[in-house]
Write a protein that holds these residues in place. Structure first.
Motif, PDB file in Angstrom:
ATOM      1  N   CYS A  57       0.860  -1.170   0.000  1.00  0.00           N
ATOM      2  CA  CYS A  57       0.000   0.000   0.000  1.00  0.00           C
ATOM      3  C   CYS A  57       0.908   1.235   0.000  1.00  0.00           C
ATOM      4  O   CYS A  57       2.120   1.135   0.209  1.00  0.00           O
ATOM      5  N   SER A  58       0.335   2.386  -0.242  1.00  0.00           N
ATOM      6  CA  SER A  58       1.151   3.595  -0.378  1.00  0.00           C
ATOM      7  C   SER A  58       1.965   3.906   0.873  1.00  0.00           C
ATOM      8  O   SER A  58       3.085   4.409   0.777  1.00  0.00           O
ATOM      9  N   GLU A  59       1.450   3.570   2.050  1.00  0.00           N
ATOM     10  CA  GLU A  59       2.179   3.834   3.291  1.00  0.00           C
ATOM     11  C   GLU A  59       3.438   2.981   3.413  1.00  0.00           C
ATOM     12  O   GLU A  59       4.376   3.351   4.109  1.00  0.00           O
ATOM     13  N   ASP A  60       3.478   1.856   2.713  1.00  0.00           N
ATOM     14  CA  ASP A  60       4.648   0.978   2.750  1.00  0.00           C
ATOM     15  C   ASP A  60       5.878   1.636   2.131  1.00  0.00           C
ATOM     16  O   ASP A  60       7.005   1.223   2.395  1.00  0.00           O
ATOM     17  N   TYR A  61       5.661   2.646   1.328  1.00  0.00           N
ATOM     18  CA  TYR A  61       6.779   3.333   0.683  1.00  0.00           C
ATOM     19  C   TYR A  61       7.490   4.309   1.621  1.00  0.00           C
ATOM     20  O   TYR A  61       8.632   4.698   1.356  1.00  0.00           O
ATOM     21  N   ASP A  62       6.855   4.721   2.704  1.00  0.00           N
ATOM     22  CA  ASP A  62       7.424   5.729   3.599  1.00  0.00           C
ATOM     23  C   ASP A  62       8.816   5.350   4.109  1.00  0.00           C
ATOM     24  O   ASP A  62       9.735   6.165   4.076  1.00  0.00           O
ATOM     25  N   GLU A  63       8.974   4.126   4.566  1.00  0.00           N
ATOM     26  CA  GLU A  63      10.259   3.689   5.115  1.00  0.00           C
ATOM     27  C   GLU A  63      11.339   3.643   4.027  1.00  0.00           C
ATOM     28  O   GLU A  63      12.485   4.042   4.268  1.00  0.00           O
ATOM     29  N   MET A  64      10.968   3.181   2.839  1.00  0.00           N
ATOM     30  CA  MET A  64      11.944   3.146   1.752  1.00  0.00           C
ATOM     31  C   MET A  64      12.337   4.558   1.318  1.00  0.00           C
ATOM     32  O   MET A  64      13.501   4.808   0.979  1.00  0.00           O
TER      33      MET A  64
END
Length: 56
Positions: A11-18
């Motif tokens: 999901c879009s929130e999964d990109y935050d850490e990357m």
């Protein structure tokens, strides 16, 4: 025999850490790629919620 690999759903929130990792590594190209993908995924999530009648 070929091995079946299931694609990981994100999901879009999964990109935050990357994105944070790309910033820490001063990797502008990767950062821009991740931000672009995250933005597109957010747009798709909003579109799908609308089609499914799901309210945030």
């Amino acid at each position: 025999m070929s091995e079946f690999k299931e694609r990981m759903m994100m999901c879009s929130e999964d990109y935050d850490e990357m994105i944070d990792m790309a910033l820490a590594m001063n990797n502008k190209e990767w950062f821009e790629e991740l931000v672009k993908k995250q933005k597109r995924l957010r747009e798709l999530e909003i579109e799908m919620r609308g089609e499914l009648g799901v309210l945030d």
